[in-house]
Design a protein around this motif. Sequence first.
Motif, PDB file in Angstrom:
ATOM      1  N   GLY A 136       0.820  -1.214   0.000  1.00 34.72           N
ATOM      2  CA  GLY A 136       0.000   0.000   0.000  1.00 34.72           C
ATOM      3  C   GLY A 136       0.849   1.257   0.000  1.00 34.72           C
ATOM      4  N   PHE A 137       1.930   1.235   0.760  1.00 31.23           N
ATOM      5  CA  PHE A 137       2.834   2.389   0.807  1.00 31.23           C
ATOM      6  C   PHE A 137       3.494   2.625  -0.549  1.00 31.23           C
ATOM      7  CE2 PHE A 137       7.099   4.163   1.548  1.00 31.23           C
ATOM      8  CZ  PHE A 137       6.732   5.383   2.083  1.00 31.23           C
ATOM      9  N   ILE A 138       3.942   1.561  -1.189  1.00 32.68           N
ATOM     10  CA  ILE A 138       4.585   1.687  -2.501  1.00 32.68           C
ATOM     11  C   ILE A 138       3.589   2.228  -3.530  1.00 32.68           C
ATOM     12  CG2 ILE A 138       5.597   0.358  -4.406  1.00 32.68           C
ATOM     13  CD1 ILE A 138       6.883  -1.423  -2.245  1.00 32.68           C
ATOM     14  N   VAL A 139       2.367   1.707  -3.528  1.00 26.75           N
ATOM     15  CA  VAL A 139       1.336   2.204  -4.458  1.00 26.75           C
ATOM     16  C   VAL A 139       1.032   3.670  -4.171  1.00 26.75           C
ATOM     17  CG1 VAL A 139      -1.100   1.974  -5.109  1.00 26.75           C
ATOM     18  CG2 VAL A 139       0.336  -0.055  -4.897  1.00 26.75           C
ATOM     19  N   PHE A 140       0.952   4.030  -2.887  1.00 25.40           N
ATOM     20  CA  PHE A 140       0.689   5.420  -2.516  1.00 25.40           C
ATOM     21  C   PHE A 140       1.790   6.341  -3.039  1.00 25.40           C
ATOM     22  CE2 PHE A 140       1.491   8.857   0.553  1.00 25.40           C
ATOM     23  CZ  PHE A 140       0.309   9.558   0.438  1.00 25.40           C
ATOM     24  N   VAL A 141       3.028   5.947  -2.881  1.00 22.28           N
ATOM     25  CA  VAL A 141       4.150   6.783  -3.324  1.00 22.28           C
ATOM     26  C   VAL A 141       4.166   6.910  -4.843  1.00 22.28           C
ATOM     27  CG1 VAL A 141       6.678   6.886  -3.458  1.00 22.28           C
ATOM     28  CG2 VAL A 141       5.568   6.357  -1.290  1.00 22.28           C
ATOM     29  N   VAL A 142       3.975   5.793  -5.545  1.00 19.48           N
ATOM     30  CA  VAL A 142       4.037   5.828  -7.009  1.00 19.48           C
ATOM     31  C   VAL A 142       2.864   6.625  -7.587  1.00 19.48           C
ATOM     32  CG1 VAL A 142       3.898   4.399  -9.084  1.00 19.48           C
ATOM     33  CG2 VAL A 142       5.364   3.703  -7.180  1.00 19.48           C
ATOM     34  N   VAL A 143       1.645   6.312  -7.138  1.00 20.46           N
ATOM     35  CA  VAL A 143       0.467   7.005  -7.665  1.00 20.46           C
ATOM     36  C   VAL A 143       0.480   8.467  -7.222  1.00 20.46           C
ATOM     37  CG1 VAL A 143      -2.058   7.093  -7.592  1.00 20.46           C
ATOM     38  CG2 VAL A 143      -0.894   4.903  -7.846  1.00 20.46           C
ATOM     39  N   GLY A 144       0.844   8.710  -5.980  1.00 23.79           N
ATOM     40  CA  GLY A 144       0.906  10.090  -5.491  1.00 23.79           C
ATOM     41  C   GLY A 144       1.942  10.903  -6.239  1.00 23.79           C
ATOM     42  N   GLY A 145       3.081  10.283  -6.534  1.00 22.90           N
ATOM     43  CA  GLY A 145       4.118  10.979  -7.302  1.00 22.90           C
ATOM     44  C   GLY A 145       3.653  11.283  -8.711  1.00 22.90           C
ATOM     45  N   ALA A 146       2.945  10.359  -9.332  1.00 20.16           N
ATOM     46  CA  ALA A 146       2.438  10.577 -10.683  1.00 20.16           C
ATOM     47  C   ALA A 146       1.399  11.696 -10.686  1.00 20.16           C
ATOM     48  CB  ALA A 146       1.842   9.289 -11.240  1.00 20.16           C
ATOM     49  N   VAL A 147       0.488  11.683  -9.723  1.00 22.26           N
ATOM     50  CA  VAL A 147      -0.537  12.731  -9.636  1.00 22.26           C
ATOM     51  C   VAL A 147       0.120  14.086  -9.368  1.00 22.26           C
ATOM     52  CG1 VAL A 147      -2.477  13.572  -8.246  1.00 22.26           C
ATOM     53  CG2 VAL A 147      -2.379  11.181  -8.952  1.00 22.26           C
ATOM     54  N   PHE A 148       1.087  14.135  -8.475  1.00 19.07           N
ATOM     55  CA  PHE A 148       1.790  15.383  -8.172  1.00 19.07           C
ATOM     56  C   PHE A 148       2.519  15.897  -9.404  1.00 19.07           C
ATOM     57  CE2 PHE A 148       5.479  17.732  -6.529  1.00 19.07           C
ATOM     58  CZ  PHE A 148       4.811  18.694  -5.791  1.00 19.07           C
ATOM     59  N   ASP A 149       3.142  15.014 -10.168  1.00 14.32           N
ATOM     60  CA  ASP A 149       3.852  15.408 -11.372  1.00 14.32           C
ATOM     61  C   ASP A 149       2.897  15.962 -12.426  1.00 14.32           C
ATOM     62  OD1 ASP A 149       6.097  15.710 -13.051  1.00 14.32           O
ATOM     63  OD2 ASP A 149       5.714  13.767 -13.989  1.00 14.32           O
ATOM     64  N   ILE A 150       1.757  15.296 -12.605  1.00 12.95           N
ATOM     65  CA  ILE A 150       0.759  15.774 -13.578  1.00 12.95           C
ATOM     66  C   ILE A 150       0.225  17.143 -13.177  1.00 12.95           C
ATOM     67  CG2 ILE A 150      -1.558  15.325 -14.485  1.00 12.95           C
ATOM     68  CD1 ILE A 150      -0.832  12.314 -14.379  1.00 12.95           C
ATOM     69  N   LEU A 151      -0.090  17.318 -11.892  1.00 21.89           N
ATOM     70  CA  LEU A 151      -0.594  18.624 -11.436  1.00 21.89           C
ATOM     71  C   LEU A 151       0.436  19.716 -11.583  1.00 21.89           C
ATOM     72  CD1 LEU A 151      -2.627  17.676  -8.226  1.00 21.89           C
ATOM     73  CD2 LEU A 151      -3.507  18.439 -10.435  1.00 21.89           C
ATOM     74  N   SER A 152       1.694  19.414 -11.286  1.00 25.03           N
ATOM     75  CA  SER A 152       2.719  20.443 -11.407  1.00 25.03           C
ATOM     76  C   SER A 152       2.957  20.825 -12.871  1.00 25.03           C
ATOM     77  CB  SER A 152       4.038  19.984 -10.769  1.00 25.03           C
ATOM     78  OG  SER A 152       4.566  18.887 -11.485  1.00 25.03           O
ATOM     79  N   ARG A 153       2.828  19.873 -13.795  1.00 24.38           N
ATOM     80  CA  ARG A 153       2.978  20.180 -15.217  1.00 24.38           C
ATOM     81  C   ARG A 153       1.783  20.992 -15.751  1.00 24.38           C
ATOM     82  NH1 ARG A 153       6.370  15.797 -18.408  1.00 24.38           N
ATOM     83  NH2 ARG A 153       7.673  15.075 -16.676  1.00 24.38           N
TER      84      ARG A 153
END
Length: 71
Positions: free
Chosen positions: A51-68
Amino acid sequence: MVCVNLGFAASSPAIRQRNQIYAENIHKRGNVKSTLKPEKQKYPVGPILLGFIVFVVVGGAVFDILSRLLK
């Protein structure tokens, strides 16, 4: 075979089936598995770590998309 009634109740079909399974192990002499129950599949990663790994990967992807999108 001679059956002697010692006052015990008749065994149920489930008990007879289990007795038959264990009786078959007598002839295997050392090649018997430690348990006759089917083994569950073990996962190399626990559910909390997964769950932690999925949270980090998905959260990082969402954060990257929002920042772009906000640039």
